[in-house]
Design an enzyme around this catalytic site. Structure first.
Site, PDB file in Angstrom:
ATOM      1  N   GLY A  32     -62.928  -5.056  21.761  1.00 48.18           N
ATOM      2  CA  GLY A  32     -61.675  -4.328  21.954  1.00 48.18           C
ATOM      3  C   GLY A  32     -61.681  -3.020  21.178  1.00 48.18           C
ATOM      4  O   GLY A  32     -61.209  -1.984  21.662  1.00 48.18           O
TER       5      GLY A  32
ATOM      6  N   CYS B 222     -57.892  -7.934  10.366  1.00 50.17           N
ATOM      7  CA  CYS B 222     -58.571  -6.769   9.781  1.00 50.17           C
ATOM      8  C   CYS B 222     -57.792  -6.190   8.614  1.00 50.17           C
ATOM      9  O   CYS B 222     -58.323  -5.393   7.864  1.00 50.17           O
ATOM     10  CB  CYS B 222     -58.866  -5.712  10.828  1.00 50.17           C
ATOM     11  SG  CYS B 222     -57.429  -5.170  11.673  1.00 50.17           S
TER      12      CYS B 222
HETATM   13  N1  PLP Z   1     -56.400  -4.653  19.512  1.00 50.00           N
HETATM   14  C1  PLP Z   1     -55.666  -5.711  19.138  1.00 50.00           C
HETATM   15  C2  PLP Z   1     -54.210  -5.759  19.486  1.00 50.00           C
HETATM   16  C3  PLP Z   1     -56.258  -6.764  18.425  1.00 50.00           C
HETATM   17  O1  PLP Z   1     -55.511  -7.805  18.052  1.00 50.00           O
HETATM   18  C4  PLP Z   1     -57.633  -6.676  18.108  1.00 50.00           C
HETATM   19  C5  PLP Z   1     -58.293  -7.744  17.314  1.00 50.00           C
HETATM   20  O2  PLP Z   1     -57.739  -8.278  16.386  1.00 50.00           O
HETATM   21  C6  PLP Z   1     -58.357  -5.557  18.544  1.00 50.00           C
HETATM   22  C7  PLP Z   1     -57.703  -4.569  19.241  1.00 50.00           C
HETATM   23  C8  PLP Z   1     -59.815  -5.411  18.239  1.00 50.00           C
HETATM   24  O3  PLP Z   1     -60.573  -6.256  19.042  1.00 50.00           O
HETATM   25  P1  PLP Z   1     -62.100  -6.650  18.606  1.00 50.00           P
HETATM   26  O4  PLP Z   1     -61.974  -7.700  17.569  1.00 50.00           O
HETATM   27  O5  PLP Z   1     -62.713  -7.151  19.858  1.00 50.00           O
HETATM   28  O6  PLP Z   1     -62.718  -5.417  18.118  1.00 50.00           O
END
Ligand code: PLP
Length: 392
Positions: free
Chosen positions: A71, A328
């Site tokens: 993502g 994160c």
């Molecule tokens: N966007 C949202 C709303 C998320 O919750 C997350 C992951 O926690 C991401 C983006 C990032 O996704 P990825 O873990 O695949 O990088």
């Protein structure tokens, strides 16, 4: 010690069928999908089948689905490329976006001088669409609107169809981070006219390290990772074939059982809310997360009526995995931006947010175990709080 997992907004466990599909692919389809021989072409067919499956779900064309590593990559690509290649001069967003969106916006602001307008949400976490209209009408600059479909900390949903309509009426491009809703909520991009969206397989029982970007063909977006012609030259690099197959299998299971899974999770969420309300006097729920409308069924964001920065650790020691906010930003001592938006200063100083997030595997027994553990921890705190008040 039994272990309870209540952090499904951070990531979800892989389904057996997904693991099997990936292992089979790794064993039998190791060819490079760009190779013209049969080994390569077999791997290529697997990828193209999943691309078609995703496109059918979203009611778009396969050419509009670009596989990425996650993502984060999808969101980076969309925002940075919209500025570099589509002449975006202004971005309208909100302070509640995931860091991969907000940091990408700050990057193009500092490197490319893009103007950034933020719409501050109200204390419920809602974005005022009249404010969006007003901002769009206030400038002739070529604009990208970036607003997430569901917030990963409090679960608030935006009216994505309405936002897309407002953007179209005002000639703005619209990007929605759909990482928390893809495969959880039906999405029809023939009807919802977003220009860009993102997906991450590990949020719906698929593997980590694979996702996709939806890029509407008419937008003309280009990639930012250059090299070979993979992914229609929008994302160079040999594809993660087993990961893409895993994404496809996880999507298939989620779509086949979407109603059953969502009903189960909504029931579990309601049950958790009721149990917590009974067990912890003074507990509150953040944003719209305790409501049925405009709230994602996977997330319940609670606010404990006492300060305990060690709550995550204490629950972990009792076998319960849960987070206070997004994965994160967990470990950060400062409250997250989302919490700063929806909590008062007093609540930030005196209370503790807790994000409980569910999957179709979560049971009532898991919730009973969690609520008991939280009650034990809270009992100490609530007594101390009471003693402090009595001594004042
Ligand atoms: N966007 C949202 C709303 C998320 O919750 C997350 C992951 O926690 C991401 C983006 C990032 O996704 P990825 O873990 O695949 O990088």
């Amino acid at each position: 010690m039994s272990k309870i997992y209540l952090d499904n907004a951070a990531t979800t466990p892989l389904t057996e069928e997904v693991i099997d599909a990936m292992v089979d692919t790794m064993k039998m389809n190791f060819g490079n999908p760009s190779s013209t021989h049969s080994f390569g072409q077999e791997a290529k067919i697997l990828i193209e089948n999943v691309r078609r499956q995703v496109a059918d779900y979203l009611k778009v064309t396969p050419a509009e689905i670009i596989f990425t590593s996650c993502g984060t990559e999808s969101n980076n690509m969309i925002i940075k490329s919209a500025v570099s290649h589509l002449g975006i001069e202004r971005i309208i967003s909100s302070p509640m976006e995931h860091k991969c969106v907000s940091e990408s916006i700050l990057d193009v602001k500092s490197r490319k001088g893009v103007e950034v307008n933020y719409i501050r949400p109200n204390e419920k976490g809602d974005i005022d669409l009249a404010k969006l209209q007003e901002l769009l009408k206030s400038s002739e600059k070529k604009t990208l609107v970036s607003l997430m479909h569901a917030n990963n900390e409090i679960g608030n949903l935006i009216d994505i169809k309405k936002v897309a309509e407002i953007c179209k009426e005002n000639n703005a491009l619209f990007h929605s981070d759909t990482v928390q809703t893809m495969a959880h909520i039906p999405l029809d991009f023939e009807d919802i006219r977003v220009d860009f969206a993102s997906c991450s397989a590990h949020k719906f029982h698929g593997p980590k390290g694979v996702g996709f970007a939806f890029i509407r063909k008419s937008s003309g977006l280009k990639g930012i990772i250059t090299g070979g012609p993979q992914e229609r030259s929008l994302r160079a690099g040999t594809e993660n074939v087993a990961g893409i197959v895993g994404l496809g299998k996880a999507l298939e299971i989620s779509l086949n059982k979407m109603e059953e899974f969502s009903n189960h999770m909504q029931m579990i969420k309601d049950y958790t809310k009721d149990k917590l309300t009974e067990a912890i006097p003074g507990i509150k729920f953040n944003g719209r997360s305790a409501e049925k409308e405009n709230s994602l069924y996977t997330v319940l964001s609670a606010l404990l009526p006492y300060k305990n920065p060690l709550i995550g650790l204490q629950l972990d020691m009792k076998g319960i995995a849960i987070s206070q906010g997004s994965a994160c930003s967990s470990g950060a001592t400062k409250p997250s931006m989302v919490m700063m938006m929806v909590l008062s200063e007093d609540q930030i100083d005196d209370c503790t947010p807790l994000r409980i997030s569910f999957s179709h595997l979560t049971t009532k027994e898991d919730i009973d175990f969690f609520v008991n553990a939280l009650q034990e921890i809270s009992a100490d705190f609530l007594v101390i709080e009471k003693t402090n008040v009595e001594h004042r």
